[in-house]
Design an enzyme around this catalytic site. Structure first.
Site, PDB file in Angstrom:
ATOM      1  CG  HIS A 273      -5.543   5.282   4.250  1.00 31.30           C
ATOM      2  ND1 HIS A 273      -3.849   5.024   3.287  1.00 31.30           N
ATOM      3  CD2 HIS A 273      -6.388   3.458   4.032  1.00 31.30           C
ATOM      4  CE1 HIS A 273      -4.226   4.467   2.537  1.00 31.30           C
ATOM      5  NE2 HIS A 273      -4.941   3.115   2.707  1.00 31.30           N
TER       6      HIS A 273
ATOM      7  CG  ASP B  43      -1.691   0.643   1.192  1.00 30.97           C
ATOM      8  OD1 ASP B  43      -2.293   1.321  -0.075  1.00 30.97           O
ATOM      9  OD2 ASP B  43      -3.249   0.381   1.785  1.00 30.97           O
TER      10      ASP B  43
ATOM     11  CB  CYS C 255      -4.586   9.455   0.628  1.00 31.84           C
ATOM     12  SG  CYS C 255      -6.095   9.455  -0.140  1.00 31.84           S
TER      13      CYS C 255
ATOM     14  CG  HIS D  21      -6.485  -1.306   5.336  1.00 31.43           C
ATOM     15  ND1 HIS D  21      -4.816  -1.817   4.748  1.00 31.43           N
ATOM     16  CD2 HIS D  21      -7.056   0.071   4.026  1.00 31.43           C
ATOM     17  CE1 HIS D  21      -5.024  -1.138   3.921  1.00 31.43           C
ATOM     18  NE2 HIS D  21      -5.315  -0.064   3.325  1.00 31.43           N
TER      19      HIS D  21
ATOM     20  CG  ASN E 238      -1.546   2.699   4.662  1.00 36.35           C
ATOM     21  OD1 ASN E 238      -1.033   2.564   3.688  1.00 36.35           O
ATOM     22  ND2 ASN E 238      -2.540   1.604   4.630  1.00 36.35           N
TER      23      ASN E 238
END
Ligand code: HMG
Ligand code: MG
Length: 313
Positions: free
Chosen positions: A231, A27, A262, A229, A275
């Site tokens: 962020h 990620d 992001c 999960h 994350n």
């Protein structure tokens, strides 16, 4: 329902033991503007493999046109096989049959199971699904049928991600029943694990609690097969993780050094947090009473490697 992971986690859930999946190499590195050399990715994974995390999401078998940053997935897995400790799970994102074949080829070439788990991914937002996989939610789930069957045949576990469980960067807030509906579809498909993707860091204790209330009905309040999960775009991921722990979730994703900023929340001046950083996650879960088998000193060494590779502070 969800037989494989439930068996694996039987003892996990009765205790405070928390599973940590390190998703930074996937990620995080998929979001880097530059392509990190294969040898550097492998070096980062080698550091992570010594930290005590339960799983490393090593890479993705996706279209190199869509994510050129991870087009060396097979090479990364082959090299990471050399130092894979017993009991550590290596996983990969797989969007379709083509990706699944590539994952199985890695295992066949090695003559051993290197990819232990594959992760299919869809969303609770139609726009996000379209932009991420060029498919509607229904089309993406339909693609997963063949992936799940092939995974069963090869005794690989399957994680099913649902992105945008709180909000979508394009559609805004997502209603919890829309998330529950996708969770139900993935369970019906036979995935072993549901991973709730809080994609843009819009989570708060209040909206995550509402989400979990809604999903509890689908899961009959059995959280053993659920991962969260988060962020951390707005710095609230740790409190959301603590809330989820209080509610019974015992599996979380983090990214070393908080990789994965992001792109929708970054500006040219400021890179948005990515994350939740794995060390922040571990500390928050320990504060909440969780038993986490990760060594923070070794994680700090891995974080230093990640920061140097990705030029972050
Ligand atoms: P498409 O363009 O519709 O696919 O993409 P297609 O089937 O029409 O194929 C087009 C080309 O891609 C063909 O190549 C295929 O061979 C190739 P060409 O003939 O043009 O040279 N192709 C592949 N190549 C390698 N591996 C494959 C593969 N499949 C097709 N598996 C597709 C559809 C799903 C493939 C594409 O949209 C894709 O790869 N998307 C991946 C996007 C992605 O990885 N996003 C990030 C991960 S999700 C995420 O980060 C969220 C998460 O963290 C949770 C959260 O935070 O919410 C998990
Ligand atoms: Mg993510």
């Amino acid at each position: 329902m969800l037989p494989l992971i439930m068996a694996q986690r039987e003892s996990v859930v009765e205790s405070a033991r928390v599973r940590i999946a390190e998703v930074g190499p996937r990620d995080g590195l998929q979001n880097e503007p530059q392509i990190i050399p294969t040898a550097d990715k492998v070096r980062l994974i080698a550091h992570l493999a010594r930290t005590g995390v339960d799983e490393i999401e090593v890479s993705s078998f996706v279209s190199p046109r869509w994510v050129p940053q991870l087009s060396d997935a097979a090479e990364v897995f082959a090299a990471a096989a050399e130092f894979k400790p017993a009991g550590l799970v290596y996983s990969a994102l797989v969007p379709n049959e083509q990706g699944m074949r590539a994952a199985l080829d890695v295992n066949a070439a090695r003559g051993a199971r290197i990819v232990d788990k594959v992760a299919v991914f869809t969303a609770a937002s139609e726009t996000f699904s379209q932009k991420n996989t060029n498919a509607t939610i229904a089309e993406s789930v339909a693609r997963f049928g063949a992936v799940v069957r092939a995974a069963r045949g090869a005794a690989l576990a399957v994680r099913g991600y649902v992105s945008c469980v709180v909000a979508c960067p394009f559609e805004g807030p997502i209603a919890p029943p829309a998330v529950a509906d996708v969770v139900r579809r993935l369970i019906d498909l036979g995935v072993d694990e549901i991973d709730l993707g809080e994609t843009i860091g819009a989570g708060t204790r209040a909206n995550v609690a509402r989400l979990l209330d809604e999903i509890a009905a689908v899961l009959r309040d059995d959280w053993r097969a659920v991962t969260l999960h988060l962020h951390d775009t707005h710095g609230r991921a740790a409190e959301c993780a603590q809330l989820a722990f209080e509610r019974g979730i015992r599996s979380f994703d983090g990214a070393v050094a908080g990789l994965g900023g992001c792109p929708y929340a970054s500006t040219p001046q400021r890179r948005a947090p990515g994350n939740i950083a794995t060390d922040v996650l571990v500390t928050a879960l320990r504060q909440a009473g969780g038993e986490v088998r990760v060594e923070l000193e070794r994680l700090a060494e891995a974080a230093a490697v990640a920061r140097a590779l990705c030029a972050i502070q």
